[in-house]
Design a protein around this motif. Sequence first.
Motif, PDB file in Angstrom:
ATOM      1  N   PHE A 299       9.219  10.769  -2.695  1.00 53.20           N
ATOM      2  CA  PHE A 299       8.119  10.424  -1.793  1.00 53.20           C
ATOM      3  C   PHE A 299       8.386   9.093  -1.090  1.00 53.20           C
ATOM      4  CE2 PHE A 299       5.269  13.431  -4.126  1.00 53.20           C
ATOM      5  CZ  PHE A 299       4.845  14.137  -3.019  1.00 53.20           C
ATOM      6  N   ALA A 300       9.035   8.176  -1.785  1.00 52.01           N
ATOM      7  CA  ALA A 300       9.327   6.876  -1.174  1.00 52.01           C
ATOM      8  C   ALA A 300      10.250   7.031   0.023  1.00 52.01           C
ATOM      9  CB  ALA A 300       9.932   5.933  -2.203  1.00 52.01           C
ATOM     10  N   VAL A 301      11.233   7.901  -0.091  1.00 49.93           N
ATOM     11  CA  VAL A 301      12.140   8.141   1.029  1.00 49.93           C
ATOM     12  C   VAL A 301      11.369   8.719   2.209  1.00 49.93           C
ATOM     13  CG1 VAL A 301      14.064   9.593   1.804  1.00 49.93           C
ATOM     14  CG2 VAL A 301      14.202   8.400  -0.371  1.00 49.93           C
TER      15      VAL A 301
ATOM     16  N   ARG B 229       2.200  11.132  -8.972  1.00 50.50           N
ATOM     17  CA  ARG B 229       1.389  11.464 -10.152  1.00 50.50           C
ATOM     18  C   ARG B 229       0.469  12.644  -9.877  1.00 50.50           C
ATOM     19  NH1 ARG B 229       0.658   5.966 -10.478  1.00 50.50           N
ATOM     20  NH2 ARG B 229      -1.452   6.195  -9.682  1.00 50.50           N
ATOM     21  N   ALA B 230      -0.075  12.723  -8.663  1.00 47.87           N
ATOM     22  CA  ALA B 230      -0.967  13.830  -8.316  1.00 47.87           C
ATOM     23  C   ALA B 230      -0.200  15.152  -8.284  1.00 47.87           C
ATOM     24  CB  ALA B 230      -1.631  13.571  -6.965  1.00 47.87           C
ATOM     25  N   LYS B 231       1.038  15.118  -7.843  1.00 47.60           N
ATOM     26  CA  LYS B 231       1.820  16.350  -7.768  1.00 47.60           C
ATOM     27  C   LYS B 231       2.255  16.828  -9.148  1.00 47.60           C
ATOM     28  CE  LYS B 231       5.767  18.558  -5.719  1.00 47.60           C
ATOM     29  NZ  LYS B 231       6.942  18.431  -4.892  1.00 47.60           N
ATOM     30  N   LEU B 232       2.716  15.896  -9.990  1.00 48.37           N
ATOM     31  CA  LEU B 232       3.255  16.292 -11.291  1.00 48.37           C
ATOM     32  C   LEU B 232       2.200  16.347 -12.391  1.00 48.37           C
ATOM     33  CD1 LEU B 232       6.611  14.315 -11.294  1.00 48.37           C
ATOM     34  CD2 LEU B 232       6.234  16.726 -10.776  1.00 48.37           C
ATOM     35  N   GLY B 233       1.107  15.667 -12.209  1.00 48.03           N
ATOM     36  CA  GLY B 233       0.085  15.640 -13.255  1.00 48.03           C
ATOM     37  C   GLY B 233       0.238  14.410 -14.129  1.00 48.03           C
ATOM     38  N   GLU B 234      -0.791  14.112 -14.875  1.00 50.34           N
ATOM     39  CA  GLU B 234      -0.799  12.894 -15.697  1.00 50.34           C
ATOM     40  C   GLU B 234       0.163  12.961 -16.876  1.00 50.34           C
ATOM     41  OE1 GLU B 234      -2.187   9.963 -15.162  1.00 50.34           O
ATOM     42  OE2 GLU B 234      -2.897  10.748 -13.252  1.00 50.34           O
ATOM     43  N   GLY B 235       0.404  14.117 -17.432  1.00 51.36           N
ATOM     44  CA  GLY B 235       1.281  14.234 -18.605  1.00 51.36           C
ATOM     45  C   GLY B 235       2.722  14.525 -18.252  1.00 51.36           C
ATOM     46  N   ALA B 236       3.163  14.112 -17.082  1.00 50.68           N
ATOM     47  CA  ALA B 236       4.517  14.431 -16.624  1.00 50.68           C
ATOM     48  C   ALA B 236       5.558  13.576 -17.337  1.00 50.68           C
ATOM     49  CB  ALA B 236       4.613  14.211 -15.121  1.00 50.68           C
ATOM     50  N   ASP B 237       6.762  14.105 -17.392  1.00 50.17           N
ATOM     51  CA  ASP B 237       7.901  13.401 -17.949  1.00 50.17           C
ATOM     52  C   ASP B 237       8.187  12.161 -17.092  1.00 50.17           C
ATOM     53  OD1 ASP B 237      10.250  12.958 -19.478  1.00 50.17           O
ATOM     54  OD2 ASP B 237      11.429  13.946 -17.899  1.00 50.17           O
ATOM     55  N   PRO B 238       8.395  10.990 -17.704  1.00 46.58           N
ATOM     56  CA  PRO B 238       8.623   9.768 -16.922  1.00 46.58           C
ATOM     57  C   PRO B 238       9.821   9.849 -15.974  1.00 46.58           C
ATOM     58  CG  PRO B 238       8.195   9.205 -19.206  1.00 46.58           C
ATOM     59  CD  PRO B 238       8.305  10.701 -19.130  1.00 46.58           C
ATOM     60  N   SER B 239      10.893  10.543 -16.396  1.00 43.13           N
ATOM     61  CA  SER B 239      12.057  10.652 -15.510  1.00 43.13           C
ATOM     62  C   SER B 239      11.738  11.542 -14.304  1.00 43.13           C
ATOM     63  CB  SER B 239      13.274  11.181 -16.265  1.00 43.13           C
ATOM     64  OG  SER B 239      13.025  12.491 -16.738  1.00 43.13           O
ATOM     65  N   ALA B 240      10.979  12.615 -14.530  1.00 43.55           N
ATOM     66  CA  ALA B 240      10.574  13.480 -13.417  1.00 43.55           C
ATOM     67  C   ALA B 240       9.629  12.719 -12.483  1.00 43.55           C
ATOM     68  CB  ALA B 240       9.899  14.741 -13.938  1.00 43.55           C
TER      69      ALA B 240
ATOM     70  N   ALA C 206       0.836  -1.204   0.000  1.00 42.02           N
ATOM     71  CA  ALA C 206       0.000   0.000   0.000  1.00 42.02           C
ATOM     72  C   ALA C 206       0.868   1.252   0.000  1.00 42.02           C
ATOM     73  CB  ALA C 206      -0.942  -0.008   1.205  1.00 42.02           C
ATOM     74  N   ASN C 207       1.977   1.238   0.754  1.00 46.16           N
ATOM     75  CA  ASN C 207       2.881   2.388   0.762  1.00 46.16           C
ATOM     76  C   ASN C 207       3.415   2.689  -0.627  1.00 46.16           C
ATOM     77  OD1 ASN C 207       2.858   3.367   3.362  1.00 46.16           O
ATOM     78  ND2 ASN C 207       4.419   1.941   4.056  1.00 46.16           N
ATOM     79  N   SER C 208       3.811   1.656  -1.362  1.00 49.05           N
ATOM     80  CA  SER C 208       4.362   1.900  -2.707  1.00 49.05           C
ATOM     81  C   SER C 208       3.297   2.478  -3.638  1.00 49.05           C
ATOM     82  CB  SER C 208       4.943   0.615  -3.279  1.00 49.05           C
ATOM     83  OG  SER C 208       3.925  -0.331  -3.520  1.00 49.05           O
ATOM     84  N   ARG C 209       2.088   2.017  -3.498  1.00 47.89           N
ATOM     85  CA  ARG C 209       1.022   2.566  -4.356  1.00 47.89           C
ATOM     86  C   ARG C 209       0.649   3.981  -3.956  1.00 47.89           C
ATOM     87  NH1 ARG C 209      -2.758  -2.561  -5.855  1.00 47.89           N
ATOM     88  NH2 ARG C 209      -1.054  -3.723  -6.806  1.00 47.89           N
ATOM     89  N   ILE C 210       0.658   4.274  -2.656  1.00 49.63           N
ATOM     90  CA  ILE C 210       0.366   5.636  -2.207  1.00 49.63           C
ATOM     91  C   ILE C 210       1.449   6.590  -2.708  1.00 49.63           C
ATOM     92  CG2 ILE C 210       0.256   7.110  -0.155  1.00 49.63           C
ATOM     93  CD1 ILE C 210      -1.106   4.769   1.280  1.00 49.63           C
ATOM     94  N   VAL C 211       2.717   6.151  -2.659  1.00 52.69           N
ATOM     95  CA  VAL C 211       3.830   6.982  -3.114  1.00 52.69           C
ATOM     96  C   VAL C 211       3.690   7.298  -4.598  1.00 52.69           C
ATOM     97  CG1 VAL C 211       6.308   6.839  -3.593  1.00 52.69           C
ATOM     98  CG2 VAL C 211       5.459   6.348  -1.319  1.00 52.69           C
ATOM     99  N   SER C 212       3.376   6.306  -5.400  1.00 53.99           N
ATOM    100  CA  SER C 212       3.237   6.575  -6.839  1.00 53.99           C
ATOM    101  C   SER C 212       2.016   7.442  -7.121  1.00 53.99           C
ATOM    102  CB  SER C 212       3.173   5.268  -7.625  1.00 53.99           C
ATOM    103  OG  SER C 212       2.052   4.511  -7.246  1.00 53.99           O
TER     104      SER C 212
END
Length: 99
Positions: A53-55, A34-45, A24-30
């Motif tokens: 967020f994982a840290v 995605r919520a912070k950067l938006g859906e069209g964000a660069d994959p590396s960003a 659940a932690n890994s899914r919350i982090v991702s």
Amino acid sequence: MRLRAALNFSRSFYTPRRDLPALANSRIVSFLARAKLGEGADPSALERETARFAVIYTNSPITNEGWYLAAVAVFLICTLSAVLSLFRFFSPGIPRASG
């Protein structure tokens, strides 16, 4: 954030299926990345933000399992003392004032 708080609340020294909160932690982090950067964000960003967020979210708070055991022991001692005092107070051997 409420889900994250519920996961932290459920942690203890004995948690059956400890793998589920980690999943659940890994899914919350991702989700947060995605919520912070938006859906069209660069994959590396998105990967960098997910790692950031994982840290933050996967580090367990500093806890000591000995304090959990001490708290449980104190709770049991207090409960046992209350029950024993009730039995002593209401036992038939105690003389009662007649009125």
